[in-house]
Write an enzyme that holds these catalytic residues in place. Structure first.
Site, PDB file in Angstrom:
ATOM      1  N   SER A 103     -38.351 -14.647 -51.098  1.00  0.00           N
ATOM      2  CA  SER A 103     -38.891 -13.577 -51.079  1.00  0.00           C
ATOM      3  C   SER A 103     -39.691 -13.285 -49.806  1.00  0.00           C
ATOM      4  O   SER A 103     -39.800 -14.289 -48.882  1.00  0.00           O
ATOM      5  CB  SER A 103     -39.940 -13.598 -52.267  1.00  0.00           C
ATOM      6  OG  SER A 103     -40.769 -14.446 -52.140  1.00  0.00           O
ATOM      7  N   GLY A 161     -38.950 -11.878 -47.018  1.00  0.00           N
ATOM      8  CA  GLY A 161     -38.027 -12.065 -46.193  1.00  0.00           C
ATOM      9  C   GLY A 161     -37.666 -13.385 -45.693  1.00  0.00           C
ATOM     10  O   GLY A 161     -36.904 -13.661 -44.431  1.00  0.00           O
ATOM     11  N   GLU A 201     -37.917  -1.462 -56.029  1.00  0.00           N
ATOM     12  CA  GLU A 201     -37.637  -1.184 -54.312  1.00  0.00           C
ATOM     13  C   GLU A 201     -36.448  -0.378 -54.239  1.00  0.00           C
ATOM     14  O   GLU A 201     -35.348  -0.465 -54.905  1.00  0.00           O
ATOM     15  CB  GLU A 201     -37.464  -2.429 -53.783  1.00  0.00           C
ATOM     16  CG  GLU A 201     -38.733  -3.452 -53.817  1.00  0.00           C
ATOM     17  CD  GLU A 201     -38.546  -4.690 -53.275  1.00  0.00           C
ATOM     18  OE1 GLU A 201     -37.709  -4.670 -52.331  1.00  0.00           O
ATOM     19  OE2 GLU A 201     -39.186  -5.572 -53.460  1.00  0.00           O
ATOM     20  N   GLU A 225     -33.981  -3.756 -55.216  1.00  0.00           N
ATOM     21  CA  GLU A 225     -34.449  -5.000 -55.932  1.00  0.00           C
ATOM     22  C   GLU A 225     -35.630  -4.605 -56.818  1.00  0.00           C
ATOM     23  O   GLU A 225     -36.221  -3.655 -56.618  1.00  0.00           O
ATOM     24  CB  GLU A 225     -34.546  -6.169 -55.195  1.00  0.00           C
ATOM     25  CG  GLU A 225     -35.490  -6.188 -54.303  1.00  0.00           C
ATOM     26  CD  GLU A 225     -36.121  -7.527 -53.550  1.00  0.00           C
ATOM     27  OE1 GLU A 225     -35.468  -8.816 -54.199  1.00  0.00           O
ATOM     28  OE2 GLU A 225     -37.045  -7.691 -52.933  1.00  0.00           O
ATOM     29  N   ASP A 264     -46.100  -6.936 -53.528  1.00  0.00           N
ATOM     30  CA  ASP A 264     -47.092  -6.876 -52.242  1.00  0.00           C
ATOM     31  C   ASP A 264     -47.430  -5.477 -51.642  1.00  0.00           C
ATOM     32  O   ASP A 264     -48.470  -4.932 -51.285  1.00  0.00           O
ATOM     33  CB  ASP A 264     -46.613  -7.835 -51.340  1.00  0.00           C
ATOM     34  CG  ASP A 264     -45.277  -7.612 -50.726  1.00  0.00           C
ATOM     35  OD1 ASP A 264     -44.521  -6.649 -51.146  1.00  0.00           O
ATOM     36  OD2 ASP A 264     -44.767  -8.665 -50.089  1.00  0.00           O
ATOM     37  N   THR A 265     -46.588  -4.824 -51.515  1.00  0.00           N
ATOM     38  CA  THR A 265     -46.723  -3.434 -51.012  1.00  0.00           C
ATOM     39  C   THR A 265     -47.660  -2.609 -51.975  1.00  0.00           C
ATOM     40  O   THR A 265     -48.373  -1.630 -51.440  1.00  0.00           O
ATOM     41  CB  THR A 265     -45.381  -2.377 -50.875  1.00  0.00           C
ATOM     42  OG1 THR A 265     -44.873  -2.308 -51.944  1.00  0.00           O
ATOM     43  CG2 THR A 265     -44.546  -3.242 -49.921  1.00  0.00           C
ATOM     44  N   ARG A 279     -49.099 -14.698 -44.349  1.00  0.00           N
ATOM     45  CA  ARG A 279     -50.127 -13.445 -44.870  1.00  0.00           C
ATOM     46  C   ARG A 279     -51.262 -14.072 -45.342  1.00  0.00           C
ATOM     47  O   ARG A 279     -51.346 -14.727 -46.468  1.00  0.00           O
ATOM     48  CB  ARG A 279     -49.333 -12.436 -45.712  1.00  0.00           C
ATOM     49  CG  ARG A 279     -50.336 -11.287 -46.001  1.00  0.00           C
ATOM     50  CD  ARG A 279     -49.307 -10.114 -46.775  1.00  0.00           C
ATOM     51  NE  ARG A 279     -49.118 -10.625 -47.933  1.00  0.00           N
ATOM     52  CZ  ARG A 279     -47.812 -10.363 -48.498  1.00  0.00           C
ATOM     53  NH1 ARG A 279     -46.865  -9.827 -47.989  1.00  0.00           N
ATOM     54  NH2 ARG A 279     -47.459 -10.893 -49.663  1.00  0.00           N
TER      55      ARG A 279
HETATM   56  N1  LIG Z   1     -29.139  -3.739 -47.527  1.00  0.00           N
HETATM   57  C1  LIG Z   1     -30.161  -3.527 -46.938  1.00  0.00           C
HETATM   58  N2  LIG Z   1     -30.057  -2.452 -45.852  1.00  0.00           N
HETATM   59  C2  LIG Z   1     -31.169  -2.157 -45.049  1.00  0.00           C
HETATM   60  N3  LIG Z   1     -32.312  -2.799 -45.290  1.00  0.00           N
HETATM   61  C3  LIG Z   1     -32.459  -3.772 -45.896  1.00  0.00           C
HETATM   62  C4  LIG Z   1     -31.351  -4.198 -46.893  1.00  0.00           C
HETATM   63  N4  LIG Z   1     -31.770  -5.251 -47.687  1.00  0.00           N
HETATM   64  C5  LIG Z   1     -33.110  -5.410 -47.122  1.00  0.00           C
HETATM   65  N5  LIG Z   1     -33.567  -4.683 -46.385  1.00  0.00           N
HETATM   66  C6  LIG Z   1     -34.958  -4.581 -45.597  1.00  0.00           C
HETATM   67  O1  LIG Z   1     -35.352  -5.827 -45.662  1.00  0.00           O
HETATM   68  C7  LIG Z   1     -36.502  -5.632 -46.572  1.00  0.00           C
HETATM   69  C8  LIG Z   1     -36.671  -7.023 -47.313  1.00  0.00           C
HETATM   70  O2  LIG Z   1     -35.549  -7.036 -48.168  1.00  0.00           O
HETATM   71  P1  LIG Z   1     -35.735  -7.691 -49.471  1.00  0.00           P
HETATM   72  O3  LIG Z   1     -36.729  -6.898 -50.678  1.00  0.00           O
HETATM   73  O4  LIG Z   1     -34.309  -7.571 -50.335  1.00  0.00           O
HETATM   74  O5  LIG Z   1     -36.272  -8.960 -49.459  1.00  0.00           O
HETATM   75  P2  LIG Z   1     -37.285 -10.011 -50.329  1.00  0.00           P
HETATM   76  O6  LIG Z   1     -37.157 -11.354 -49.323  1.00  0.00           O
HETATM   77  O7  LIG Z   1     -36.954  -9.905 -51.627  1.00  0.00           O
HETATM   78  O8  LIG Z   1     -38.962  -9.340 -49.739  1.00  0.00           O
HETATM   79  P3  LIG Z   1     -39.885  -8.927 -50.913  1.00  0.00           P
HETATM   80  O9  LIG Z   1     -40.207 -10.410 -51.462  1.00  0.00           O
HETATM   81  O10 LIG Z   1     -41.098  -8.925 -50.002  1.00  0.00           O
HETATM   82  O11 LIG Z   1     -39.499  -7.967 -51.711  1.00  0.00           O
HETATM   83  C9  LIG Z   1     -36.480  -4.384 -47.233  1.00  0.00           C
HETATM   84  O12 LIG Z   1     -37.461  -3.903 -47.876  1.00  0.00           O
HETATM   85  C10 LIG Z   1     -35.886  -3.603 -46.437  1.00  0.00           C
HETATM   86  O13 LIG Z   1     -36.584  -3.001 -45.371  1.00  0.00           O
HETATM   87  N1  LIG Z   2     -43.215 -10.461 -51.403  1.00  0.00           N
HETATM   88  C1  LIG Z   2     -43.753 -11.490 -52.612  1.00  0.00           C
HETATM   89  C2  LIG Z   2     -45.269 -11.909 -52.362  1.00  0.00           C
HETATM   90  O1  LIG Z   2     -45.673 -11.013 -51.404  1.00  0.00           O
HETATM   91  N2  LIG Z   2     -45.705 -12.707 -53.147  1.00  0.00           N
HETATM   92  C3  LIG Z   2     -47.027 -13.200 -53.103  1.00  0.00           C
HETATM   93  O2  LIG Z   2     -47.105 -14.080 -52.030  1.00  0.00           O
HETATM   94  C4  LIG Z   2     -47.712 -15.302 -52.283  1.00  0.00           C
HETATM   95  C5  LIG Z   2     -46.872 -16.397 -51.755  1.00  0.00           C
HETATM   96  O3  LIG Z   2     -47.538 -16.259 -50.449  1.00  0.00           O
HETATM   97  P1  LIG Z   2     -47.267 -17.736 -49.362  1.00  0.00           P
HETATM   98  O4  LIG Z   2     -45.650 -17.646 -49.111  1.00  0.00           O
HETATM   99  O5  LIG Z   2     -48.284 -17.628 -48.398  1.00  0.00           O
HETATM  100  O6  LIG Z   2     -47.589 -19.022 -50.190  1.00  0.00           O
HETATM  101  C6  LIG Z   2     -47.203 -15.245 -53.899  1.00  0.00           C
HETATM  102  O7  LIG Z   2     -48.064 -16.171 -54.688  1.00  0.00           O
HETATM  103  C7  LIG Z   2     -47.558 -13.764 -54.216  1.00  0.00           C
HETATM  104  O8  LIG Z   2     -48.987 -13.663 -54.355  1.00  0.00           O
HETATM  105 MG   LIG Z   3     -38.089  -6.633 -51.531  1.00  0.00          MG
END
Ligand SMILES: Nc1ncnc2c1ncn2[C@@H]1O[C@H](COP(=O)(O)OP(=O)(O)OP(=O)(O)O)[C@@H](O)[C@H]1O
Ligand SMILES: NCC(=O)N[C@@H]1O[C@H](COP(=O)([O-])[O-])[C@@H](O)[C@H]1O
Ligand SMILES: [Mg+2]
Length: 398
Positions: A165, A167, A272, A284, A291-292, A368
């Site tokens: 998660s 990224g 999302e 997803e 977080d957003t 963060r």
């Molecule tokens: N297939 C795709 N095409 C274009 N952009 C993408 C794609 N997949 C991911 N992204 C970009 O990367 C971002 C993060 O992707 P994703 O939500 O899958 O990752 P994550 O690690 O689950 O992040 P989070 O935990 O913050 O939701 C997306 O919000 C988007 O900006």
């Molecule tokens: N995109 C998912 C997300 O934002 N999750 C938030 O970040 C924390 C993990 O942060 P850390 O990696 O700094 O421990 C999680 O516990 C949740 O609160």
């Molecule tokens: Mg995401």
């Protein structure tokens, strides 16, 4: 599944209503605070000591939540009325077994936690079972399979570990030179070590949103769409309401309803979506606050955290009142050490500005650690104000 509000007792007393948070980061901290406002006893667990939600919980536990025996022991010890997953990295199969066998109540459901913890479960459900529009995708276990998938899907494409998660381990492959490093990063950067990855076709969207969707005792409610900006797969700014054409909003709500109805249970979901014109792709879903959605701390009477608390306790959500254009900016600290904030007063100098300092105990790399929040007459003005607050705030690592 419904919990009557009248069944909430007194924390630490024999009638306490106990909620176990699995994951105790910044999102869980706000959920814990909202639950405490209803007199709920909050028990926070995470992989490290002194996590943000632990600092506001009645009780805390540090363990590897991916370890089935450790998770089972924790749940047997706490005997929670509700388990609230806050991160993906949990041994969710254990939750499924305890829900089936021992009547454990998991938010929104153990199956939703299991399906969304790995990208394969939720992607196959959305695209193959529900027939929702998504990017093209393939799953790969080895480098050879990965190279095949990149060839089949074409460039640009996005590579992600199945369980990650914010990224972590994610790369966009734009040219041939990116192919090998992206595999390497996916194998080392996820939250659960090496293994299977998803390769997704790159969606050339106009903008992306999180549609905060609340399943509660009286039905499904939507927040206004949250627009956001991501860098390296991690959220940097979000704002709401994201302007959308009527057809795109209707399609976004259709997709969000289809996915959340299938997952079931009560609570907030962060759906999302990518949007181009009137076309919408499912990306997803988090079966929990997103977080957003931190922006809702300033944009709504009931933030996504307050909505989550109400929904999971079986309380009514008669309306979601909003306060107008708002924005958030994530504050990342880079380096190694204990965060220390300076110029906090300068960050709060303008009216319509707020701040959360998460209390994360340490940083090693990039993490963060805070968020600035702002409200103003337009999205542009709110974003600019939240950015000014972020620029004023200084973080040292000591
Ligand atoms: N297939 C795709 N095409 C274009 N952009 C993408 C794609 N997949 C991911 N992204 C970009 O990367 C971002 C993060 O992707 P994703 O939500 O899958 O990752 P994550 O690690 O689950 O992040 P989070 O935990 O913050 O939701 C997306 O919000 C988007 O900006
Ligand atoms: N995109 C998912 C997300 O934002 N999750 C938030 O970040 C924390 C993990 O942060 P850390 O990696 O700094 O421990 C999680 O516990 C949740 O609160
Ligand atoms: Mg995401």
């Amino acid at each position: 599944m419904t919990v009557q509000a009248t069944a909430i007792g007194t924390p630490e007393a024999r009638n306490a209503f106990r909620v176990l948070l699995l994951g105790a980061g910044e999102l869980g901290k706000e959920v814990a605070i909202e639950l405490q406002r209803f007199g709920v006893q909050v028990i926070a667990a995470d992989r490290y000591d002194n996590a943000p939600a632990m600092q506001v919980a009645h009780e805390c536990h540090t363990l590897n939540m991916l370890d089935p025996a450790a998770l089972r022991d924790l749940i047997a010890h706490v005997r929670p009325h509700l388990v609230v997953p806050e991160i993906e990295a949990i041994h969710t199969q254990t939750l499924v077994e305890l829900e089936e066998g021992a009547g454990l109540r998991v938010i929104p459901t153990a199956r939703a936690a299991r399906l969304t913890m790995d990208r394969e479960g939720i992607r196959r459900l959305a695209a193959e079972t529900l027939g929702l529009p998504t990017s093209p995708y393939g799953f790969v276990d080895t480098e050879a399979e990965y190279l095949e998938a990149v060839k089949a899907i074409g460039l640009p494409c996005v590579v992600k570990p199945l369980m990650s998660s914010s990224g972590k381990g994610q790369s966009t492959v734009r040219g041939v030179d990116d192919i090998a490093p992206a595999w390497e990063k996916a194998q080392t950067g996820g939250r659960a070590g090496q293994g299977r990855c998803i390769v997704e076709g790159f969606v050339d969207f106009d903008y992306e949103i999180t549609l905060l969707t609340v399943r509660h005792r009286d039905g499904t409610s939507f927040c206004a769409p949250v627009g956001h900006l991501q860098v390296d797969g991690d959220y940097r700014e979000s704002w709401m309401p994201q302007p959308m054409r009527d057809a795109a909003l209707a399609e976004a709500q259709r997709i969000a309803r289809a996915v959340t109805d299938e997952l079931g249970g009560y609570g907030v979901f962060g759906v999302e979506l990518f949007v181009k014109g009137d076309k919408v792709w499912f990306s997803e879903v988090s079966p929990r606050p997103h977080d957003t959605g931190l922006v809702t701390l300033i944009s709504q009477e009931l933030s996504e955290f307050a909505l989550h608390a109400r929904a999971i306790l079986g309380l009514p959500i008669p309306e979601i009142a909003d306060y107008g254009p708002s924005a958030s900016v994530a504050i990342l600290a880079k380096g190694k050490g204990i965060p220390q904030f300076r110029e906090v007063d300068r960050a709060l100098i303008e009216p319509g500005t707020a701040l959360r300092l998460f209390g994360k105990p340490s940083v090693d790399g990039s993490r963060r650690v805070a968020v600035t929040l702002a409200r103003d007459v337009s999205i542009e003005a709110a974003r600019a104000k939240a950015r000014r607050a972020a620029a004023a705030l200084k973080v040292d690592l000591i």
